[in-house]
Design a protein around this motif. Structure first.
Motif, PDB file in Angstrom:
ATOM      1  N   LEU A 130      18.577 -19.225   0.501  1.00 17.00           N
ATOM      2  CA  LEU A 130      17.724 -20.403   0.310  1.00 17.00           C
ATOM      3  C   LEU A 130      16.822 -20.269  -0.908  1.00 17.00           C
ATOM      4  O   LEU A 130      16.584 -21.248  -1.615  1.00 17.00           O
ATOM      5  N   ILE A 131      16.342 -19.065  -1.183  1.00 20.05           N
ATOM      6  CA  ILE A 131      15.451 -18.848  -2.325  1.00 20.05           C
ATOM      7  C   ILE A 131      16.170 -19.162  -3.645  1.00 20.05           C
ATOM      8  O   ILE A 131      15.531 -19.526  -4.628  1.00 20.05           O
ATOM      9  N   MET A 132      17.502 -19.064  -3.664  1.00 18.14           N
ATOM     10  CA  MET A 132      18.273 -19.372  -4.868  1.00 18.14           C
ATOM     11  C   MET A 132      18.690 -20.846  -4.918  1.00 18.14           C
ATOM     12  O   MET A 132      19.039 -21.349  -5.973  1.00 18.14           O
ATOM     13  N   GLN A 133      18.641 -21.534  -3.800  1.00 18.51           N
ATOM     14  CA  GLN A 133      19.142 -22.900  -3.724  1.00 18.51           C
ATOM     15  C   GLN A 133      18.066 -23.965  -3.543  1.00 18.51           C
ATOM     16  O   GLN A 133      18.318 -25.135  -3.789  1.00 18.51           O
ATOM     17  N   GLU A 134      16.883 -23.569  -3.087  1.00 14.89           N
ATOM     18  CA  GLU A 134      15.825 -24.538  -2.826  1.00 14.89           C
ATOM     19  C   GLU A 134      14.510 -24.092  -3.460  1.00 14.89           C
ATOM     20  O   GLU A 134      14.287 -22.908  -3.663  1.00 14.89           O
ATOM     21  N   GLU A 135      13.658 -25.054  -3.745  1.00 13.71           N
ATOM     22  CA  GLU A 135      12.348 -24.777  -4.345  1.00 13.71           C
ATOM     23  C   GLU A 135      11.481 -24.033  -3.341  1.00 13.71           C
ATOM     24  O   GLU A 135      11.385 -24.439  -2.183  1.00 13.71           O
ATOM     25  N   SER A 136      10.836 -22.959  -3.772  1.00 16.73           N
ATOM     26  CA  SER A 136      10.023 -22.161  -2.839  1.00 16.73           C
ATOM     27  C   SER A 136       8.557 -22.575  -2.844  1.00 16.73           C
ATOM     28  O   SER A 136       7.835 -22.309  -1.897  1.00 16.73           O
ATOM     29  N   PHE A 137       8.076 -23.183  -3.914  1.00 17.85           N
ATOM     30  CA  PHE A 137       6.667 -23.566  -4.059  1.00 17.85           C
ATOM     31  C   PHE A 137       5.737 -22.375  -3.857  1.00 17.85           C
ATOM     32  O   PHE A 137       4.666 -22.496  -3.280  1.00 17.85           O
ATOM     33  N   GLY A 138       6.142 -21.235  -4.313  1.00 18.73           N
ATOM     34  CA  GLY A 138       5.316 -20.037  -4.227  1.00 18.73           C
ATOM     35  C   GLY A 138       5.534 -19.181  -5.459  1.00 18.73           C
ATOM     36  O   GLY A 138       6.467 -19.406  -6.232  1.00 18.73           O
ATOM     37  N   PRO A 139       4.708 -18.197  -5.641  1.00 16.78           N
ATOM     38  CA  PRO A 139       4.840 -17.317  -6.817  1.00 16.78           C
ATOM     39  C   PRO A 139       5.936 -16.283  -6.609  1.00 16.78           C
ATOM     40  O   PRO A 139       5.676 -15.091  -6.474  1.00 16.78           O
ATOM     41  N   THR A 140       7.172 -16.776  -6.489  1.00 20.28           N
ATOM     42  CA  THR A 140       8.310 -15.885  -6.288  1.00 20.28           C
ATOM     43  C   THR A 140       9.281 -16.026  -7.454  1.00 20.28           C
ATOM     44  O   THR A 140       9.381 -17.082  -8.069  1.00 20.28           O
ATOM     45  N   LEU A 141       9.977 -14.951  -7.744  1.00 18.91           N
ATOM     46  CA  LEU A 141      11.000 -14.967  -8.782  1.00 18.91           C
ATOM     47  C   LEU A 141      12.239 -14.287  -8.232  1.00 18.91           C
ATOM     48  O   LEU A 141      12.300 -13.060  -8.159  1.00 18.91           O
ATOM     49  N   PRO A 157       0.920 -13.018  -2.814  1.00 11.22           N
ATOM     50  CA  PRO A 157       1.006 -12.309  -4.094  1.00 11.22           C
ATOM     51  C   PRO A 157       2.312 -12.616  -4.822  1.00 11.22           C
ATOM     52  O   PRO A 157       3.340 -12.861  -4.180  1.00 11.22           O
ATOM     53  N   PRO A 158       2.292 -12.641  -6.146  1.00  5.45           N
ATOM     54  CA  PRO A 158       3.534 -12.830  -6.898  1.00  5.45           C
ATOM     55  C   PRO A 158       4.565 -11.790  -6.451  1.00  5.45           C
ATOM     56  O   PRO A 158       4.246 -10.617  -6.281  1.00  5.45           O
ATOM     57  N   THR A 159       5.783 -12.252  -6.218  1.00 11.54           N
ATOM     58  CA  THR A 159       6.809 -11.392  -5.641  1.00 11.54           C
ATOM     59  C   THR A 159       8.123 -11.549  -6.395  1.00 11.54           C
ATOM     60  O   THR A 159       8.598 -12.662  -6.602  1.00 11.54           O
ATOM     61  N   LEU A 160       8.690 -10.440  -6.810  1.00 12.87           N
ATOM     62  CA  LEU A 160      10.006 -10.401  -7.432  1.00 12.87           C
ATOM     63  C   LEU A 160      11.019 -10.038  -6.359  1.00 12.87           C
ATOM     64  O   LEU A 160      10.863  -9.047  -5.646  1.00 12.87           O
ATOM     65  N   LEU A 161      12.044 -10.859  -6.228  1.00 16.49           N
ATOM     66  CA  LEU A 161      13.115 -10.622  -5.266  1.00 16.49           C
ATOM     67  C   LEU A 161      14.375 -10.284  -6.048  1.00 16.49           C
ATOM     68  O   LEU A 161      14.875 -11.112  -6.819  1.00 16.49           O
ATOM     69  N   ALA A 162      14.893  -9.090  -5.865  1.00 12.68           N
ATOM     70  CA  ALA A 162      16.041  -8.634  -6.647  1.00 12.68           C
ATOM     71  C   ALA A 162      17.333  -8.739  -5.851  1.00 12.68           C
ATOM     72  O   ALA A 162      17.327  -8.659  -4.624  1.00 12.68           O
TER      73      ALA A 162
END
Length: 82
Positions: free
Chosen positions: A32-43, A20-25
């Protein structure tokens, strides 16, 4: 971290092949989520003190990942673009 999404999203996720689309605050810049491509519906998102800090953090990735600025000010948008 709190995962967002309705009951249908969780049923689909349980069936496999769906995330599911996920917002990470409040993500730290070295995560890693800020430095590398996740290839998922994450923000991943984080607050900044000012435009200068925002620009510095947007450029702090060896991969040149995407970032966006939402503003009503054309001068502010131009500053970021330059």
């Amino acid at each position: 971290m709190r995962q967002l999404g309705g009951p249908l999203a969780f049923r689909l996720a349980a069936a496999g092949n769906f995330f599911p689309p996920t917002l990470l605050a409040d993500c730290p810049q070295d995560a890693l989520i800020m430095q590398e491509e996740s290839f998922g519906p994450t923000l991943p998102a984080r607050a900044v003190a000012d435009d200068a800090e925002a620009l510095q953090l947007m450029n702090d990735s060896r991969y040149g990942l995407t970032a966006s600025v939402w503003t009503k000010s054309s001068d502010r948008a131009r500053w970021f673009a330059e």
